[in-house]
Write a protein that holds these residues in place. Structure first.
Motif, mmCIF file in Angstrom:
data_model
loop_
_atom_site.group_PDB
_atom_site.id
_atom_site.type_symbol
_atom_site.label_atom_id
_atom_site.label_comp_id
_atom_site.label_asym_id
_atom_site.label_seq_id
_atom_site.Cartn_x
_atom_site.Cartn_y
_atom_site.Cartn_z
ATOM 1 N N MET A 147 -59.334 94.306 36.046
ATOM 2 C CA MET A 147 -57.971 94.754 35.747
ATOM 3 C C MET A 147 -57.933 96.120 35.060
ATOM 4 O O MET A 147 -57.054 96.923 35.328
ATOM 5 N N ILE A 148 -58.845 96.333 34.109
ATOM 6 C CA ILE A 148 -58.746 97.580 33.344
ATOM 7 C C ILE A 148 -59.237 98.778 34.139
ATOM 8 O O ILE A 148 -58.960 99.910 33.780
ATOM 9 N N LEU A 149 -59.927 98.521 35.246
ATOM 10 C CA LEU A 149 -60.333 99.661 36.067
ATOM 11 C C LEU A 149 -59.142 100.268 36.817
ATOM 12 O O LEU A 149 -59.158 101.435 37.186
ATOM 13 N N PRO A 180 -55.686 100.953 36.078
ATOM 14 C CA PRO A 180 -54.897 102.082 35.571
ATOM 15 C C PRO A 180 -55.682 103.384 35.627
ATOM 16 O O PRO A 180 -55.145 104.436 35.982
ATOM 17 N N VAL A 181 -56.966 103.295 35.302
ATOM 18 C CA VAL A 181 -57.796 104.490 35.292
ATOM 19 C C VAL A 181 -57.957 105.023 36.710
ATOM 20 O O VAL A 181 -57.857 106.222 36.961
ATOM 21 N N GLY A 231 -47.125 104.128 43.550
ATOM 22 C CA GLY A 231 -47.404 104.984 42.394
ATOM 23 C C GLY A 231 -46.399 104.915 41.260
ATOM 24 O O GLY A 231 -46.788 104.740 40.102
ATOM 25 N N TYR A 254 -50.196 110.886 42.871
ATOM 26 C CA TYR A 254 -51.558 110.383 42.662
ATOM 27 C C TYR A 254 -52.491 110.864 43.762
ATOM 28 O O TYR A 254 -52.075 110.968 44.891
ATOM 29 N N TRP A 297 -63.649 105.800 43.426
ATOM 30 C CA TRP A 297 -62.416 105.175 42.929
ATOM 31 C C TRP A 297 -61.784 104.310 44.011
ATOM 32 O O TRP A 297 -61.155 103.290 43.700
ATOM 33 N N PHE A 337 -62.328 93.034 33.338
ATOM 34 C CA PHE A 337 -63.024 94.246 33.792
ATOM 35 C C PHE A 337 -62.365 94.807 35.045
ATOM 36 O O PHE A 337 -62.157 96.008 35.170
ATOM 37 N N GLN A 346 -47.412 95.863 36.430
ATOM 38 C CA GLN A 346 -48.562 95.274 35.752
ATOM 39 C C GLN A 346 -48.153 94.565 34.465
ATOM 40 O O GLN A 346 -48.834 93.686 33.972
ATOM 41 N N VAL A 347 -46.981 94.964 33.923
ATOM 42 C CA VAL A 347 -46.519 94.311 32.698
ATOM 43 C C VAL A 347 -46.232 92.830 32.928
ATOM 44 O O VAL A 347 -46.330 92.028 32.007
ATOM 45 N N GLU A 390 -54.785 106.877 37.885
ATOM 46 C CA GLU A 390 -54.546 108.166 37.239
ATOM 47 C C GLU A 390 -55.640 109.178 37.583
ATOM 48 O O GLU A 390 -55.395 110.367 37.648
ATOM 49 N N TYR A 391 -56.866 108.699 37.811
ATOM 50 C CA TYR A 391 -57.995 109.619 37.906
ATOM 51 C C TYR A 391 -58.396 109.967 39.340
ATOM 52 O O TYR A 391 -58.951 111.034 39.585
ATOM 53 N N SER A 405 -43.763 101.359 30.449
ATOM 54 C CA SER A 405 -44.547 101.375 31.682
ATOM 55 C C SER A 405 -43.688 101.620 32.905
ATOM 56 O O SER A 405 -44.122 102.259 33.859
ATOM 57 N N THR A 406 -42.478 101.073 32.899
ATOM 58 C CA THR A 406 -41.612 101.274 34.055
ATOM 59 C C THR A 406 -41.183 102.734 34.134
ATOM 60 O O THR A 406 -41.188 103.345 35.196
ATOM 61 N N ASP A 443 -47.379 100.526 37.282
ATOM 62 C CA ASP A 443 -47.568 100.380 35.838
ATOM 63 C C ASP A 443 -46.565 99.384 35.269
ATOM 64 O O ASP A 443 -46.908 98.490 34.495
ATOM 65 N N GLY A 444 -45.309 99.538 35.708
ATOM 66 C CA GLY A 444 -44.291 98.585 35.285
ATOM 67 C C GLY A 444 -44.594 97.185 35.802
ATOM 68 O O GLY A 444 -44.463 96.197 35.077
#
Lengths: 378, 541
Positions: A97-99, A101-102, A54, A378, A119, A95, A61-62, A105-106, B112-113, A58-59
Motif C-alpha cells: 500500500m505505501i508504495l 502514493p510514492v 490521477g 503524473y 515504478w 508495504f 485511498q482514504v 507522484e514519482y 486528500s480529495t 488519493d481521496g
C-alpha cells in the motif's frame, strides 16, 4: 433491544458500507494499477491511464485509511486482534500500500526508462497484492482464526501465519477480489479514455467480471463444506468483552444457517452474481457508466453475503470458539459509538458531495497528447 | 499465560520509533508548505501577477514530492497500533481510535480529495475556486495534525475516560474533555507552527541557492522574503508555545519535566540553575559536568520564584506506596474477572487509581504475575519497580536541549534574513545565504528531537500512569519483528533515496517559466532597488 445493542448493529452496518466503499473506490484504482502494463503499451498510454485516476486516487485511498480508523474506534478489540494475528499478511499489505502514493507522484518525474519501468512494476504489485489480501482476509475470517485471550485482554496466537497465507479458500477469495477490482478499474479506464486504451480496458473488464462470477459461485459451494460458527449464548447488550459471557458451537455448513432461517437472504448472493454478469454485458455493449454502477452492486452483493452468513460473528476463533469476536462483544463503549455516529452523519454527506464534485470537475476523456504536454500530470 | 518477551517489546518500540520519526520528517514540511502555497496563490489572485502563480506551482511541485511520502508513511502508523501494540489498542482503542477516525472523516478526506484538484485543476477551475481548493488542502492538513495530536494528548494526559473492569479497558466518556485537553491544544499549536518553521526554512534555503547561483532572481527574492517573514513569526510562536507546553508537563507529568531538566533532587528555589550542559548518568542517578545559568530554572519551569521542581529521586520514593496499592488493584481485578463478585469489585475500586503501577510491577514479579507475589518478595518487587517510573534521562535531557538550541539558531537566521531581505542587500550577504541553505534540514531535525522529548519523556507509559509500554505490545515472536524491520529498512531507504533524488533534481531545475526574467532582471522587489524600509519611510513621511 436496548440502545447499546442498536448502536452496535448500526456500526456493523457502517463497517459494511466502508468495506463496500473500499472495494469500489480503492478497488477501482488498484484495478487500474494492475492493468497499467497491459492497457498501456508505451509510456504515453501508461501515463494516460494513470492520469485518469490521477486526481482521485488519493481521496479514494482514504476509504482504506478510514476503514482501518473506523475498526480501531468502533471495534477496538477486533482491530487489535485481527491486525496482530495476521501480522505477516498485514505487513505485506502495508508495504504494497505505501508504495502506491510514492509511485504515483514519482513515476513520471524522471525520464529514465528504468526508473519508469520500475515504478510500473510497483503499480502492478501495489494494485494486485492489496486487493488479493483484502479478499483473502475475508476468506481467512470465514474459516476461523486460531487465537485466544488472556485475562488482561492480551491476545495469543495459536497458529502460524503459513496456514493463513496458503490455503485454497483464502486464495479463491483473494482472486475474486482482484477480478472485481480489475473489472471496476477497466470500466473506469473505458469511461475516460479513447482507443487503443479503451478497447483493451474493455477486454480486461469483461474477463474480470466473468472470472469474479465463476469464483463467487465456487466459493459458495466451498462455504457449504466449511466449519460455520453458531452463537448459543451471548446477548446483544452484553459488555464488550470477548473473554467471557459467550458460548459458541461449530458445525460443518454452519455459515448457511442464517440463509436457511431467512430464505430472503439468498437475494444477496443472487444480487452479487447477477451484477457481475449483467455488468459484463454492459461492458460488452459499451455502456461504461451503467457498468460502473452495476459494479457497485456486485460489491454490495459480495460483502453483504459474507456479512449475513457470519452474522453476528466478526472474527471467529477456531481454537477457542467461546472467545470468538462478535458484533456484541468487540465494540467500543456506547458513548464512543454515539459520538462517532454523530460525527459520521455530519461528515459522510459532506465527503460524498465534494468527492462527486471533484469527479464532475475532472470529467471528460483524458487524451494521451494532452497528458504528454501537461506539466502537472503524473 | 505466556510471558511478555522483552526483546519483542524493544523491537516493537524500535520499529515504532523508526517509522514515526521517518513519517515526521515529511509531515512538518507539509503543514507549513500548504499555507505558504496558499499565501503565494493569494497574492497571485489579488495582484494578478503571474510570477506568484509560478511560485505556487513550483513550490507546489516540491510539496507534492514531499506529500507523497508523508501520506505513505502515515499509513504505517495506523497499521502499527494494531499489528504491534494490540494490548494498547484494545485497552485504549475506545479513546484513541475516536479522534483518529474523526481525523479521517473531517481532515484527511478533505486534504486528500482536494490535493488532486490542486495539482490537476489549474486549467479547469476559476482562479478563485483554485485558491479556495488550496486553502482547503492547507486547512485539511492542519486539522489532520490537530486530531492526531488530540489522540496523542489523550495518551499523555488521559482525561475523558475511565477504566471499566467489566470490559477490561478504558472507556471513553467525555468528548469535550478529550478535545479540550490542554496538552492537545498546546501541542497542536506548537507542532504545527514548528512545521511552518520547517517550510519557511525550506523555501528560504532553496531561494538562497538560486540567488547564490544568480538564477531565477526575481522569483527567488520574492520567495525568500515571504519565507523569512513567515519564518520569523513562526519561530517566535514556536518558542512561546513550547514554554506553555513545558508548564503543562510540570503540572501533569513531573517525571518528564524532571528528566528534561536533569533534576535529580527537588530544587531549592529561586537559585537553581538551568542546565545548559550536563551528562546525566541514569545508572548512578546524577549529572556529570554541569554547566548552568543560575536563577533561570525556577521561573522558566514553574512560572514563579518560589515553587520547587520535584526531583526524580523523590518522585521514585513517592511511587513506592502507589506500586503496593497498584499490585492490590491488579490482584483484585484478576479475582473479579473470574468471580464477578461485588467484594472483589469493591477491593479493586479502593485501589483503582494506582492500577497502572500494578501493571508496571508485572515486569519484576515472579512469572510476571503480580496476583501471586509471596509476602517476602513484595518489598524487592516494589524496590525494583521504583526506578522504572523514570524515563531515560540522558535521551530526554539532550533531545530537549538540541531542540531548544536549534530554535534559537532559527530565530537568529530568520531575523537576520528578514532584515537583509527588506534592506534589499541579499546578494551582498553570501555567507548568510549559504547559512540559509545549510539550515534547510535543521528544523526537521529540531521537530524530530521535539518528538523524542515528548515521547521518550512519557516512558515507561503508553497511557500515562495507566498502561506501561512493555505491557502494550503484541505477543509476537522475534522472527516477525525481524521480518517487518528488514522490510521497513529496505523500503524506507528506497523512499528517501528517490525523494532526495527528485528534490535535488527539481530544486536545481528551478521554476518552469523563466519568461519574466527578461523583464525583471533586478533582484529587488521594490522599484529602483531601494530598500523596503526606505520605501516604507518615504510613504509614511
Amino acid at each position: 433491544m436496548d440502545t447499546y445493542a442498536i448502536l452496535k448493529l448500526v456500526w456493523a452496518g457502517i463497517l459494511g458500507v466502508l468495506f463496500i466503499g473500499l472495494g469500489v473506490m480503492v478497488g477501482m484504482d488498484m484495478g487500474v494499477g494492475t492493468l497499467l502494463r497491459f492497457v498501456g503499451r508505451n509510456d504515453g498510454e501508461r501515463r494516460t491511464a494513470l492520469n485518469i485516476i490521477g486526481p482521485h486516487w488519493d481521496g479514494n485511498q482514504v476509504w482504506f485509511i478510514l476503514g482501518g480508523g473506523a475498526i480501531f474506534a468502533a471495534f477496538p478489540t477486533l482491530y487489535a486482534t485481527s491486525f496482530s494475528v495476521f501480522y505477516v499478511v498485514m505487513i505485506l499489505l502495508l508495504f504494497s500500500m505505501i508504495l502506491r502514493p510514492v509511485a504515483f507522484e514519482y513515476r513520471s518525474k524522471a525520464d529514465s526508462k528504468h526508473w519508469r519501468a520500475s515504478w510500473d512494476g510497483v503499480f502492478l504489485i501495489s494494485g494486485a497484492l492489496p486487493m488479493f489480501i483484502y479478499g483473502a482476509a475475508f476468506g481467512n475470517v470465514l474459516e476461523g482464526v486460531g487465537y485466544h485471550f488472556g485475562w488482561t485482554g492480551q491476545y495469543y496466537q495459536d497458529e502460524s501465519f503459513f496456514s493463513y497465507l496458503i490455503n485454497p479458500f483464502a486464495i479463491l477469495c483473494g482472486l475474486m477480489s482482484v477480478a472485481l477490482s480489475v473489472y471496476q478499474g477497466g470500466v473506469m479506464l473505458m469511461l475516460r479514455s479513447e482507443d487503443p486504451i479503451h478497447g483493451r480496458a474493455r477486454r480486461y473488464a469483461m474477463r474480470g467480471g466473468v472470472t469474479a462470477a465463476v469464483l463467487f459461485v465456487i466459493g459458495g459451494v466451498f462455504i457449504s463444506r466449511l466449519n460455520g460458527f453458531h452463537l448459543d449464548n451471548g446477548n446483544p447488550g452484553m459488555p464488550a468483552n470477548p473473554m467471557q459471557g459467550q458460548h459458541v458451537t461449530v458445525s460443518i455448513g454452519g455459515w448457511l444457517e442464517n440463509f436457511h432461517l431467512h430464505p430472503a437472504l439468498w437475494l444477496l448472493p443472487l444480487l452479487g452474481v447477477s451484477c457481475m454478469l449483467l455488468g459484463t454485458m454492459m461492458v460488452k455493449t459499451n455502456r461504461p457508466v451503467l457498468a460502473w454502477w452495476i459494479g457497485v452492486g456486485s460489491w454490495i452483493g459480495t460483502i453483504c453475503t459474507v456479512g449475513s452468513a457470519m452474522f453476528p460473528f466478526l472474527m471467529p476463533s477456531s481454537t477457542t470458539p467461546d472467545q470468538s469476536l462478535t458484533i456484541w462483544n468487540s465494540t467500543a463503549s456506547a458513548y464512543g459509538l454515539t459520538c462517532m455516529l454523530v460525527v459520521a452523519s455530519i461528515f459522510v454527506p459532506i465527503i460524498l458531495s465534494y468527492t462527486s464534485w471533484c469527479y464532475y470537475v475532472m470529467r471528460g476523456k483524458v487524451r494521451t497528447a494532452d497528458v504528454i504536454h501537461d506539466n502537472h500530470s503524473y | 499465560m505466556d510471558l511478555i518477551n522483552p526483546d519483542v517489546v524493544d523491537l516493537s518500540r524500535f520499529q515504532f520509533a523508526l517509522t514515526a520519526l521517518y513519517h515526521f520528517m515529511f509531515v512538518p514540511l507539509t503543514l507549513g508548505l500548504t499555507f505558504m502555497l496558499a499565501a503565494m496563490e493569494t497574492v497571485y489572485v489579488v495582484t494578478g501577477r503571474k510570477i506568484y502563480k509560478d511560485m505556487a506551482q513550483f513550490w507546489g511541485k516540491l510539496f507534492g514530492i514531499n506529500f507523497a511520502i508523508g501520506v505513505a508513511t502515515g499509513i504505517t502508523m495506523e497499521f502499527e497500533f494494531g499489528t504491534n501494540w494490540s494490548m494498547y489498542s484494545r485497552f485504549f482503542g475506545d479513546m484513541f481510535g475516536t479522534p483518529l477516525a474523526i481525523e479521517g472523516l473531517m481532515a484527511f478526506f478533505m486534504e486528500s480529495t482536494f490535493v488532486g484538484l490542486m495539482f490537476f485543476g489549474w486549467d479547469r477551475l476559476s482562479k478563485q475556486a483554485h485558491l479556495a481548493i488550496t486553502y482547503l488542502v492547507a486547512l485539511g492538513s492542519n486539522l489532520s495534525a490537530l486530531w492526531i495530536l488530540v489522540a496523542n494528548a489523550s495518551m499523555n494526559m488521559p482525561e475523558g475516560a475511565h477504566f471499566d473492569p467489566d470490559t477490561m479497558r478504558m472507556q471513553f466518556d467525555s468528548v469535550v474533555k478529550v478535545i479540550f485537553n490542554p496538552d492537545a491544544q498546546a501541542k497542536f499549536v506548537h507542532t504545527s507552527v514548528a512545521g511552518y518553521v520547517s517550510a519557511a526554512m525550506f523555501v528560504m534555503g532553496i531561494s538562497a541557492f538560486y540567488i547564490l547561483r544568480g538564477k531565477h532572481k526575481a522569483f527567488a527574492a520574492r520567495s525568500f522574503r515571504m519565507a523569512a517573514l513567515f519564518g520569523i513569526i513562526s519561530t517566535v510562536a514556536v518558542i512561546t508555545l513550547g514554554d506553555v507546553l513545558g508548564r503543562l508537563d510540570y503540572e501533569h507529568q513531573p517525571t518528564k519535566i524532571a528528566a528534561i531538566e536533569g533534576v535529580w533532587h527537588t530544587t531549592n528555589p529561586p537559585f537553581e540553575p538551568w542546565l545548559a550542559f550536563a551528562l546525566p548518568d541514569d545508572a548512578k542517578q546524577e549529572n556529570h559536568l554541569e554547566i548552568g545559568v543560575p536563577f533561570v530554572l525556577t521561573p522558566l519551569v514553574t512560572h514563579s520564584f518560589d515553587t520547587p521542581v520535584t526531583g526524580m529521586i523523590e518522585l521514585e520514593q513517592q511511587a513506592g506506596p502507589h506500586i503496593i496499592s497498584g499490585i492490590q488493584a491488579v490482584s483484585a481485578l484478576h479475582q473479579y474477572s473470574r468471580t464477578h463478585d461485588a467484594v472483589d469489585l469493591e477491593q479493586f475500586r479502593a485501589h483503582e487509581a494506582d492500577m497502572g503501577f500494578g501493571f508496571l510491577a508485572m515486569r519484576h514479579a515472579p512469572n510476571q504475575d503480580v496476583t501471586n507475589i509471596p509476602a517476602d518478595r513484595l518489598a524487592s518487587v516494589v524496590q525494583q519497580t521504583e526506578p522504572d517510573i523514570l524515563p531515560n534521562v540522558f535521551v530526554t535531557f539532550w533531545a530537549f536541549r538540541i531542540m531548544v538550541f536549534l530554535s534559537l539558531w532559527f530565530f537568529a537566521v530568520f531575523a537576520f534574513s528578514a532584515y537583509v531581505s527588506l534592506k534589499n542587500r541579499l546578494e551582498k550577504n553570501r555567507l548568510l545565504l549559504k547559512l540559509c541553505m545549510w539550515s534547510i534540514p535543521l528544523p526537521i531535525l529540531a521537530t524530530e528531537f521535539g518528538w523524542i522529548t515528548a515521547e521518550a519523556g512519557r516512558q515507561p507509559w503508553t497511557v500515562f500512569n495507566r498502561l506501561p509500554t512493555f505491557l502494550s505490545a503484541s505477543s509476537h515472536g522475534v522472527g516477525y519483528m525481524i521480518f517487518s524491520l528488514a522490510g521497513f529498512a529496505l523500503l524506507y531507504s528506497i523512499f528517501i533515496a528517490a525523494e532526495l533524488f527528485l528534490m535535488f533534481k527539481y530544486a536545481r531545475l528551478g521554476p518552469d517559466h523563466d519568461a519574466h526574467e527578461t523583464h525583471d532582471t533586478h533582484l529587488s522587489i521594490v522599484p529602483d532597488g531601494k530598500s523596503a524600509f526606505s520605501v516604507a519611510s518615504s510613504l509614511s513621511s
